[in-house]
Design an enzyme around this catalytic site. Structure first.
Site, short mmCIF file in Angstrom:
data_model
loop_
_atom_site.label_atom_id
_atom_site.label_comp_id
_atom_site.label_asym_id
_atom_site.label_seq_id
_atom_site.Cartn_x
_atom_site.Cartn_y
_atom_site.Cartn_z
N ASN A 156 -26.87 -57.69 -10.76
CA ASN A 156 -26.41 -58.60 -11.81
C ASN A 156 -27.43 -58.85 -12.92
O ASN A 156 -27.06 -59.19 -14.03
CB ASN A 156 -25.94 -59.93 -11.20
CG ASN A 156 -27.01 -60.60 -10.38
OD1 ASN A 156 -27.72 -59.97 -9.60
ND2 ASN A 156 -27.13 -61.92 -10.52
N GLY A 232 -30.44 -60.96 -3.28
CA GLY A 232 -29.16 -60.39 -2.92
C GLY A 232 -28.34 -61.34 -2.07
O GLY A 232 -28.53 -62.56 -2.13
N GLY A 233 -27.44 -60.79 -1.27
CA GLY A 233 -26.51 -61.59 -0.50
C GLY A 233 -27.09 -62.12 0.80
O GLY A 233 -28.07 -61.59 1.33
N GLY A 237 -29.74 -60.50 3.55
CA GLY A 237 -30.99 -61.21 3.74
C GLY A 237 -31.26 -61.52 5.20
O GLY A 237 -32.38 -61.36 5.69
N GLU A 252 -34.14 -64.72 -2.41
CA GLU A 252 -33.19 -65.55 -3.16
C GLU A 252 -31.81 -65.02 -2.80
O GLU A 252 -31.48 -63.89 -3.12
CB GLU A 252 -33.49 -65.45 -4.66
CG GLU A 252 -32.79 -66.53 -5.46
CD GLU A 252 -31.36 -66.14 -5.80
OE1 GLU A 252 -30.44 -66.69 -5.14
OE2 GLU A 252 -31.16 -65.32 -6.68
N CYS A 286 -26.24 -65.97 -9.53
CA CYS A 286 -26.59 -66.86 -8.41
C CYS A 286 -26.63 -68.32 -8.83
O CYS A 286 -26.46 -69.21 -7.99
CB CYS A 286 -27.92 -66.44 -7.81
SG CYS A 286 -29.30 -66.41 -8.99
#
Length: 478
Positions: A156, A232-233, A237, A252, A286
């Site tokens: 993104n 990322g997601g 993570g 993050e 995010c």
């Protein structure tokens, strides 16, 4: 402009290399082929790590003034070619050209801040004589680089989020291996091009392209990697944490960001900021505004204005300066968002506007009356969908804002300082924006969340702390 498919190469240990296996990079707007990149193998990743071992020694021995010079030269290169960078960001990703131009500008700033912070990696003297028997001891501590950093980056913000890892890594004297998102690798390779032009010593930076299933585990598990910086997601993570072993981890992992609008707020500002915060980069952000809690006395007024502004949003060609919002990153992602919205409607949510999909495009969507047992109410949507809720007062808004597993950032609109400070104290988030939406960040601030939104903090100064360790020095004097 991209005139033909050239076949990009990846950067391993200072060398641009190709592969027999390739990955197609396609424009999500029309699925047209932009370019290809190598699909790295297990052997490629192992070689990359071996090269980085030598790169870590080279980076640690680089004087600070040389780190500063190189980072600033890379920033200069991007500034001189910023239209090219913006075009690639927009072409391979979801951002409109205007959004991409802002990202390119932020990347330049991120690198310049990194260069500045390189000169501020300081230590302190330690008064060892505070302990009886240590009167003849003096000393200090200083910070040293940790070695090799693995950076795994999302689609993104395919340029600036890479810079947020590369800039401080080089500033602090580390080697870094970047594994960019498979769907948006071109921007990361362009960043590597800037550092090659700037004269970064070979082996300090590698950008390796490929499928996570092929090369991801090696990068995460390998004992030579001393830190993983991941954006990322949540599921990815959590998987990294289980596999990584004994190394530093900075993560993050997204959010489900709330915004509170009280009855004394500047409604026009609240609407404009929240619409932008909800639909920037097609909601794949995010920090994006996902839940808005509006005091009941102004709810109808706010809702009407919010819908009106949302329906003015221009969705279409990313390369047009008139476009406000482009497609999601893939049609698969648009279908995922469509299903989340449909589930909420089936459970009683009211669709106020939007809810239409056309390929990878999904219209800006506003829902209300969303039941708490919907996925869309609790999880990160990562799409152009926002939920409106009426609340009686600030206390209810705070309680509902905190009632999720995430806590990255929040926003509140109010002119009452006492209420603002109450929200600051009680909202369980890593950052709170007063009279702004949750979608606000500068690249120098500490950035990160609590709960399942992540571990540690980014932001150049704070990333530098994560990427270095203190070493204590004590002299015993005769």
């Amino acid at each position: 402009m991209i005139d033909q498919i050239r076949g990009q190469k990846m950067l391993i240990g200072g060398k641009w290399v190709g592969s027999d296996e390739i990955i197609e990079v396609r424009d999500p707007q029309d699925n047209s082929l932009i370019d290809t990149v190598p699909a790295a193998s297990t052997e490629d990743m192992l070689q990359c790590i071996e090269e980085a071992k030598e790169g870590a020694k080279i980076a640690a021995s680089m004087p600070v003034h040389e780190r500063i010079r190189i980072i600033n030269a890379a920033a200069d290169y991007i500034e001189e070619n910023k239209e090219k960078y913006a075009f690639i960001i927009s072409k391979e990703g979801s951002k409109t050209i205007r959004e991409a131009q802002k990202e390119a500008a932020r990347c330049i700033q991120t690198l310049r801040i990194s260069a500045e912070e390189a000169r501020r990696i300081n230590g302190e003297t330690i008064p060892f004589d505070q302990m009886p028997g240590s009167e003849n001891r003096v000393g200090y501590y200083y910070r040293f680089p940790i070695g090799i950093i693995a950076a795994i980056t999302p689609f993104n913000d395919p340029l600036n989020l890479v810079a947020h890892k590369v800039g401080p890594a080089i500033a602090s004297g580390n080697a870094i291996i970047v594994k960019p998102a498979t769907v948006t690798p071109l921007s990361a390779l362009l960043l590597a091009e800037a550092f090659s032009y700037a004269g970064l010593p070979p082996k300090v930076l590698s950008v390796i392209t490929g499928h996570g299933r092929e090369i991801g585990d090696i990068l995460v598990i390998h004992p030579a990697i001393r830190m993983i910086s991941f954006t990322g997601g949540l599921k990815a993570g959590e998987d990294i944490v289980r596999k990584a072993g004994l190394k530093k981890i900075s993560m993050e992992l997204g959010s489900n960001s709330p915004v509170i609008v009280l009855e004394d707020a500047d409604l026009e500002d609240a609407v404009e900021s929240s619409v932008s915060g909800a639909f920037w980069a097609a909601g794949q952000n995010c920090l994006g505004v996902q839940r808005i809690y509006i005091q009941e006395s102004i709810y109808e007024t706010f809702q009407k204005a919010f819908i009106s502004r949302t329906e003015q949003y221009c969705v279409g060609d990313k390369q047009s300066n008139l476009t406000d919002m482009g497609p999601l990153i893939t049609e698969k992602e648009a279908i995922r968002v469509e299903k989340l919205v449909q589930e909420a409607i089936e459970k009683g949510a009211l669709l106020l506007t939007g809810g239409q999909r056309n390929g990878a495009f999904y219209s800006p969507t506003v829902l209300t009356n969303v039941p708490e047992n919907c996925k869309i109410a609790k999880e990160e949507i990562f799409g152009p969908v926002v939920l409106l809720y009426p609340v009686a007062d600030l206390e209810e808004a705070i309680e509902k804002s905190n009632n999720v597993d995430y806590g990255l950032q929040a926003g509140i609109f109010t002119k009452n300082l006492e209420k603002a400070h109450k929200a600051i104290a009680q909202l369980d988030v890593g950052g709170i924006m007063i009279n702004d939406s949750s979608d606000y960040r500068i690249d120098a601030m500490p950035f990160g969340g609590v709960k399942k939104s992540g571990l540690g903090r980014e932001g150049i100064k704070f990333a530098l702390q994560e990427m270095t360790e203190p070493k204590v020095v004590c002299f015993k004097l005769n």
